[in-house]
Write an enzyme that holds these catalytic residues in place. Structure first.
Site, short mmCIF file in Angstrom:
data_model
loop_
_atom_site.label_atom_id
_atom_site.label_comp_id
_atom_site.label_asym_id
_atom_site.label_seq_id
_atom_site.Cartn_x
_atom_site.Cartn_y
_atom_site.Cartn_z
N GLU A 54 31.83 32.86 45.30
CA GLU A 54 32.74 32.22 46.25
C GLU A 54 32.19 30.85 46.60
O GLU A 54 30.97 30.69 46.76
CB GLU A 54 32.87 33.07 47.52
CG GLU A 54 33.78 32.46 48.59
CD GLU A 54 33.84 33.28 49.87
OE1 GLU A 54 34.61 32.89 50.78
OE2 GLU A 54 33.11 34.28 49.98
N GLU A 56 28.50 42.78 53.14
CA GLU A 56 28.28 41.85 52.04
C GLU A 56 26.80 41.55 51.86
O GLU A 56 26.06 41.49 52.84
CB GLU A 56 29.04 40.53 52.33
CG GLU A 56 30.51 40.76 52.66
CD GLU A 56 31.22 39.52 53.22
OE1 GLU A 56 30.73 38.40 53.00
OE2 GLU A 56 32.26 39.69 53.88
#
Length: 430
Positions: free
Chosen positions: A345, A234
């Site tokens: 997120e 990520e």
């Protein structure tokens, strides 16, 4: 005389054995005494010792130190002394200073012009105003005692919380998602083999309601099942008061090979990622950031698998190849990724029994468009021939579109793009 000499030699050997036995016993006794003494220490003193030990492990000796205006200390550490080389499998590792291949089509981007809204502007890191790191060193954000103390434990510092994943069909739940307190607004592709992903991400500084919440915008490169064996690489930007002690927008990376349980960490907070770049610091503040109805700033991130060596590389902007995750760190990603996600997120802790007001992206909904809502543009995947391609069958997902939403589109200049985000708590999101 021979028997006397023999007796004398035997006697000496016996005495040496006795001495060795005595030393071993003394050492064992001292160790037990020390351990018992440490165990008798007050919990706070034990934790302080543990924290200091961890800080020593993370903060490597530096060749130069730079004080950033935001309070960060950047240590210029020799490339061969970085935390990655604490890993037992990397003891004799020969650093790959550059990737064998870049994805094809990467350098066509110079032809792209942004016509929607005002042109976006170049971006840098705040610490650059105070100096640069010498060649053959890498910049590492120094971990402070208070950083580690904020974590739930020394062991969990720099790690995402392990999540229990529901057994929902993946098509309905692409990022395992209904994780307790985690909410997303993402675009994704699945059902093929992927060897990388790219996007240009609009950079904002979302407001965070609770210190234990965060807001991030990132790319996920995923492999394996969404259970205990998920592999994930990520990268993106995040605001995380818990991790960094402030509300600055920071560049970050993360990796795990076991669904966030024991392996992996943010940035360089464990051994794994090998950095080769002397100009960009993981976890350091990005500056400037976008403002509502004003100048817009974005960052370009590319993650791809070197077809020759098999390592996963990361590039920031068009100029900075940052480093790589060695392929041995992973099981599924040692071959390829099975899913790519792009988007936002947040953590919704519902501290007061209501939905959090922590913002995602700019804190505004997608329909508000350029200069107001945050975006991902020119999103691409890397195929098995090491070519950058437009994603096929792009899906979108959000748990509560009244809190955070996602809206995809495509045009000639931005390729595949989407606006995403939202304010969190509002009259339609309680």
């Amino acid at each position: 005389m021979a028997s006397a000499a023999h007796f004398s030699n035997g006697h000496r050997r016996w005495r040496r054995l006795v001495n060795v036995f005595f030393l071993v016993c003394t050492w064992a006794l001292l160790s037990l005494t020390y351990a018992a003494g440490a165990a008798r220490l007050p919990a706070s003193s034990r934790q302080k010792l543990e924290v200091q030990k961890h800080l020593k492990r993370l903060n490597k000796p530096s060749i130069k130190t730079i004080q950033s205006p935001d309070g960060d200390i950047i240590d210029c550490v020799h490339i061969s002394h970085q935390p990655a080389f604490d890993h037992p499998f990397l003891k004799d590792h020969k650093i790959q200073t550059r990737p064998s291949y870049h994805p094809e089509g990467l350098f066509d981007e110079s032809k792209i012009s942004t016509t929607e809204g005002p042109r976006t502007n170049p971006i840098t890191q705040l610490w650059h105003v105070s100096g640069t790191c010498p060649e053959d060193t890498i910049p590492i954000r120094r971990t402070k005692e208070e950083d580690v103390v904020r974590a739930s434990s020394v062991k969990r510092y720099g790690k995402k919380k392990h999540k229990s994943f529901p057994n929902k069909p993946r098509s309905a739940d692409p990022d395992l998602i209904n994780q307790s307190g985690h909410q997303h607004a993402i675009a994704y592709v699945e059902g093929d083999k992927y060897y990388g992903a790219k996007a240009t991400i609009n950079v904002w500084e979302p407001k965070i309601q609770q210190p234990n919440e965060f807001s991030l915008s990132q790319i996920w490169v995923l492999g394996g099942s969404f259970g205990e064996d998920l592999n994930s690489i990520e990268a993106g930007w995040q605001v995380s008061p818990d991790l960094y002690g402030d509300n600055n927008t920071r560049l970050f990376t993360y990796w795990t090979s076991d669904a966030y349980q024991a392996t992996g960490c943010y940035n360089l907070l464990c051994s794994g990622f090998i950095q080769v770049n002397s100009e960009i610091a993981m976890g350091a503040s990005i500056s400037p950031v976008s403002a509502f109805r004003n100048s817009q700033y974005d960052i370009s991130i590319l993650i791809w698998k070197d077809p020759k060596e098999g390592n996963w590389w990361m590039q920031f902007g068009s100029d900075y190849v940052l480093g790589y995750w060695p392929s041995f760190l992973f099981s599924y990603l040692a071959d390829s990724a099975s899913m790519i996600e792009w988007g936002g997120e947040v953590v919704n802790s519902e501290a007061d029994g209501q939905h959090t007001s922590t913002q995602m992206g700019s804190g505004h909904f997608p329909e508000e468009g350029f200069g107001k809502s945050s975006y991902f543009r020119n999103i691409q995947v890397v195929d098995s021939s090491n070519n950058l391609k437009s994603p096929k069958g792009l899906g979108t997902f959000t748990e509560q579109s009244n809190c955070y939403d996602v809206q995809p589109g495509s045009n000639e200049d931005w390729g595949h793009f989407f606006y995403y985000g939202g304010p969190g708590r509002n009259p339609n999101c309680q």
